[in-house]
Design a protein around this motif. Structure first.
Motif, PDB file in Angstrom:
ATOM      1  N   VAL A  92       0.847  -1.202   0.000  1.00  0.00           N
ATOM      2  CA  VAL A  92       0.000   0.000   0.000  1.00  0.00           C
ATOM      3  C   VAL A  92       0.881   1.251   0.000  1.00  0.00           C
ATOM      4  O   VAL A  92       0.643   2.196  -0.770  1.00  0.00           O
ATOM      5  CB  VAL A  92      -0.973   0.001   1.201  1.00  0.00           C
ATOM      6  CG1 VAL A  92      -1.761   1.310   1.264  1.00  0.00           C
ATOM      7  CG2 VAL A  92      -1.920  -1.187   1.124  1.00  0.00           C
ATOM      8  N   SER A  93       1.905   1.253   0.842  1.00  0.00           N
ATOM      9  CA  SER A  93       2.825   2.401   0.891  1.00  0.00           C
ATOM     10  C   SER A  93       3.507   2.613  -0.454  1.00  0.00           C
ATOM     11  O   SER A  93       3.650   3.743  -0.923  1.00  0.00           O
ATOM     12  CB  SER A  93       3.881   2.189   1.975  1.00  0.00           C
ATOM     13  OG  SER A  93       3.278   2.083   3.237  1.00  0.00           O
ATOM     14  N   ARG A  96       0.948   4.075  -2.973  1.00  0.00           N
ATOM     15  CA  ARG A  96       0.674   5.479  -2.670  1.00  0.00           C
ATOM     16  C   ARG A  96       1.831   6.366  -3.145  1.00  0.00           C
ATOM     17  O   ARG A  96       1.621   7.377  -3.811  1.00  0.00           O
ATOM     18  CB  ARG A  96       0.453   5.665  -1.169  1.00  0.00           C
ATOM     19  CG  ARG A  96       0.068   7.081  -0.776  1.00  0.00           C
ATOM     20  CD  ARG A  96      -0.056   7.276   0.736  1.00  0.00           C
ATOM     21  NE  ARG A  96      -0.727   6.192   1.406  1.00  0.00           N
ATOM     22  CZ  ARG A  96      -0.144   5.330   2.231  1.00  0.00           C
ATOM     23  NH1 ARG A  96       1.146   5.413   2.488  1.00  0.00           N
ATOM     24  NH2 ARG A  96      -0.839   4.373   2.817  1.00  0.00           N
ATOM     25  N   GLN A 185      -4.399   9.310  -1.192  1.00  0.00           N
ATOM     26  CA  GLN A 185      -4.724   8.316  -0.163  1.00  0.00           C
ATOM     27  C   GLN A 185      -6.079   7.663  -0.438  1.00  0.00           C
ATOM     28  O   GLN A 185      -6.211   6.443  -0.344  1.00  0.00           O
ATOM     29  CB  GLN A 185      -4.732   8.970   1.224  1.00  0.00           C
ATOM     30  CG  GLN A 185      -5.025   7.996   2.358  1.00  0.00           C
ATOM     31  CD  GLN A 185      -3.974   6.905   2.463  1.00  0.00           C
ATOM     32  OE1 GLN A 185      -2.792   7.194   2.547  1.00  0.00           O
ATOM     33  NE2 GLN A 185      -4.401   5.648   2.445  1.00  0.00           N
ATOM     34  N   ARG A 186      -7.061   8.467  -0.787  1.00  0.00           N
ATOM     35  CA  ARG A 186      -8.412   7.926  -1.050  1.00  0.00           C
ATOM     36  C   ARG A 186      -8.393   6.986  -2.251  1.00  0.00           C
ATOM     37  O   ARG A 186      -9.015   5.926  -2.239  1.00  0.00           O
ATOM     38  CB  ARG A 186      -9.382   9.081  -1.287  1.00  0.00           C
ATOM     39  CG  ARG A 186     -10.812   8.636  -1.508  1.00  0.00           C
ATOM     40  CD  ARG A 186     -11.761   9.830  -1.506  1.00  0.00           C
ATOM     41  NE  ARG A 186     -13.025   9.449  -2.075  1.00  0.00           N
ATOM     42  CZ  ARG A 186     -13.327   9.494  -3.369  1.00  0.00           C
ATOM     43  NH1 ARG A 186     -12.434   9.909  -4.230  1.00  0.00           N
ATOM     44  NH2 ARG A 186     -14.509   9.138  -3.801  1.00  0.00           N
ATOM     45  N   VAL A 188      -5.825   5.240  -3.447  1.00  0.00           N
ATOM     46  CA  VAL A 188      -5.133   3.995  -3.100  1.00  0.00           C
ATOM     47  C   VAL A 188      -6.020   3.139  -2.199  1.00  0.00           C
ATOM     48  O   VAL A 188      -6.094   1.918  -2.375  1.00  0.00           O
ATOM     49  CB  VAL A 188      -3.765   4.293  -2.448  1.00  0.00           C
ATOM     50  CG1 VAL A 188      -3.126   3.018  -1.912  1.00  0.00           C
ATOM     51  CG2 VAL A 188      -2.835   4.951  -3.474  1.00  0.00           C
ATOM     52  N   ASP A 189      -6.733   3.758  -1.258  1.00  0.00           N
ATOM     53  CA  ASP A 189      -7.670   2.997  -0.416  1.00  0.00           C
ATOM     54  C   ASP A 189      -8.724   2.299  -1.277  1.00  0.00           C
ATOM     55  O   ASP A 189      -9.067   1.139  -1.034  1.00  0.00           O
ATOM     56  CB  ASP A 189      -8.358   3.915   0.597  1.00  0.00           C
ATOM     57  CG  ASP A 189      -7.420   4.356   1.717  1.00  0.00           C
ATOM     58  OD1 ASP A 189      -6.328   3.760   1.865  1.00  0.00           O
ATOM     59  OD2 ASP A 189      -7.778   5.311   2.434  1.00  0.00           O
ATOM     60  N   LEU A 190      -9.236   3.021  -2.291  1.00  0.00           N
ATOM     61  CA  LEU A 190     -10.228   2.414  -3.192  1.00  0.00           C
ATOM     62  C   LEU A 190      -9.634   1.234  -3.955  1.00  0.00           C
ATOM     63  O   LEU A 190     -10.281   0.201  -4.121  1.00  0.00           O
ATOM     64  CB  LEU A 190     -10.751   3.457  -4.181  1.00  0.00           C
ATOM     65  CG  LEU A 190     -11.758   4.463  -3.651  1.00  0.00           C
ATOM     66  CD1 LEU A 190     -12.008   5.563  -4.673  1.00  0.00           C
ATOM     67  CD2 LEU A 190     -13.072   3.769  -3.293  1.00  0.00           C
ATOM     68  N   PHE A 192      -7.347  -0.781  -3.028  1.00  0.00           N
ATOM     69  CA  PHE A 192      -7.109  -1.937  -2.157  1.00  0.00           C
ATOM     70  C   PHE A 192      -8.372  -2.410  -1.437  1.00  0.00           C
ATOM     71  O   PHE A 192      -8.318  -3.397  -0.709  1.00  0.00           O
ATOM     72  CB  PHE A 192      -6.006  -1.614  -1.146  1.00  0.00           C
ATOM     73  CG  PHE A 192      -4.621  -1.727  -1.719  1.00  0.00           C
ATOM     74  CD1 PHE A 192      -3.888  -2.904  -1.592  1.00  0.00           C
ATOM     75  CD2 PHE A 192      -4.044  -0.667  -2.405  1.00  0.00           C
ATOM     76  CE1 PHE A 192      -2.619  -3.025  -2.129  1.00  0.00           C
ATOM     77  CE2 PHE A 192      -2.772  -0.773  -2.947  1.00  0.00           C
ATOM     78  CZ  PHE A 192      -2.056  -1.953  -2.807  1.00  0.00           C
ATOM     79  N   THR A 193      -9.502  -1.749  -1.656  1.00  0.00           N
ATOM     80  CA  THR A 193     -10.735  -2.117  -0.960  1.00  0.00           C
ATOM     81  C   THR A 193     -11.122  -3.568  -1.196  1.00  0.00           C
ATOM     82  O   THR A 193     -11.483  -4.285  -0.269  1.00  0.00           O
ATOM     83  CB  THR A 193     -11.905  -1.194  -1.386  1.00  0.00           C
ATOM     84  OG1 THR A 193     -11.586   0.138  -0.975  1.00  0.00           O
ATOM     85  CG2 THR A 193     -13.210  -1.619  -0.764  1.00  0.00           C
ATOM     86  N   SER A 197      -6.114  -8.684   2.668  1.00  0.00           N
ATOM     87  CA  SER A 197      -4.782  -8.939   3.211  1.00  0.00           C
ATOM     88  C   SER A 197      -4.779 -10.304   3.898  1.00  0.00           C
ATOM     89  O   SER A 197      -5.821 -10.826   4.276  1.00  0.00           O
ATOM     90  CB  SER A 197      -4.385  -7.856   4.211  1.00  0.00           C
ATOM     91  OG  SER A 197      -5.106  -8.024   5.411  1.00  0.00           O
TER      92      SER A 197
END
Length: 200
Positions: A92-93, A96, A185-186, A188-190, A192-193, A197
């Motif tokens: 994720v990092s 981003r 950030q938003r 990347v969150d989308l 990975f939704t 994990s």
């Protein structure tokens, strides 16, 4: 007036190369592979002969631009996969940071888009080595991190989804000039939704 020193000449050369590379990236975003050395010289506000002194054709220029972008990805983004062990999800990092770099550095966006397109706009096999190096230096380490962190039957498919989404989001914002409105950030969150994990 005394002649310039070797160091002064090198500083001027580096400044000119930076001007040319930045202009080439901007022109490529506007015209794609149709860009010409003359377009780059106008954008860089340099004489055609000055740009031609460094690059005899646009393919040489684009090759340098993309190799340089790969080096910048390697130095500025890849440490996210190797860094702080307290970072639970390095993938994720990494994503981003890569998206941020795409927005800040058009050459990095052009590299990722060209890799995604398998360099099909470029003639011959000029970029075969660059493609192979991208796989070894960026893609495979990312796939290996996904394998560690994400519950996926095919980490390659997951990596392809993430890279494709990243290029798509960046392209929308670059071509519609919405960079300032983009919430990295938003986004990347989308991305990975829907990706589970291994810790969940």
């Amino acid at each position: 007036m005394s002649p310039r020193t070797k160091e002064q000449n090198e500083a001027i050369r580096e400044m000119r190369m930076s001007q040319i590379m930045n202009a080439a990236a901007e022109v490529y975003l506007e015209k794609g592979i149709q860009l010409e050395i003359r377009d780059v010289s106008l954008k860089a506000e340099l004489g055609y002969g000055t740009v031609y002194h460094y690059y005899k054709n646009k393919h040489m220029l684009l090759e340098d631009l993309l190799w340089d972008a790969l080096l910048r990805v390697e130095s500025s983004v890849m440490p996210a996969l190797n860094g702080n062990d307290n970072d639970k999800f390095k993938s994720v990092s990494f994503t981003r940071l890569l998206l941020q770099k795409c927005m800040q550095d058009p050459a990095i966006f052009i590299l990722l888009k060209s890799v995604a397109d398998n360099f099909h706009h470029f003639p011959g096999n000029r970029f075969t080595k660059l493609f192979a190096e991208f796989q070894v230096r960026v893609y495979q380490p990312f796939v290996e991190q996904i394998l560690k962190e994400i519950d996926s039957k095919s980490p390659e498919n997951t990596a392809n989804f993430i890279f494709g989404s990243l290029v798509g989001y960046a392209a929308l914002n670059i071509h519609h000039q919405l960079q300032s409105e983009m919430d990295v950030q938003r986004i990347v969150d989308l991305m990975f939704t829907g990706i589970q994990s291994k810790e969940r």
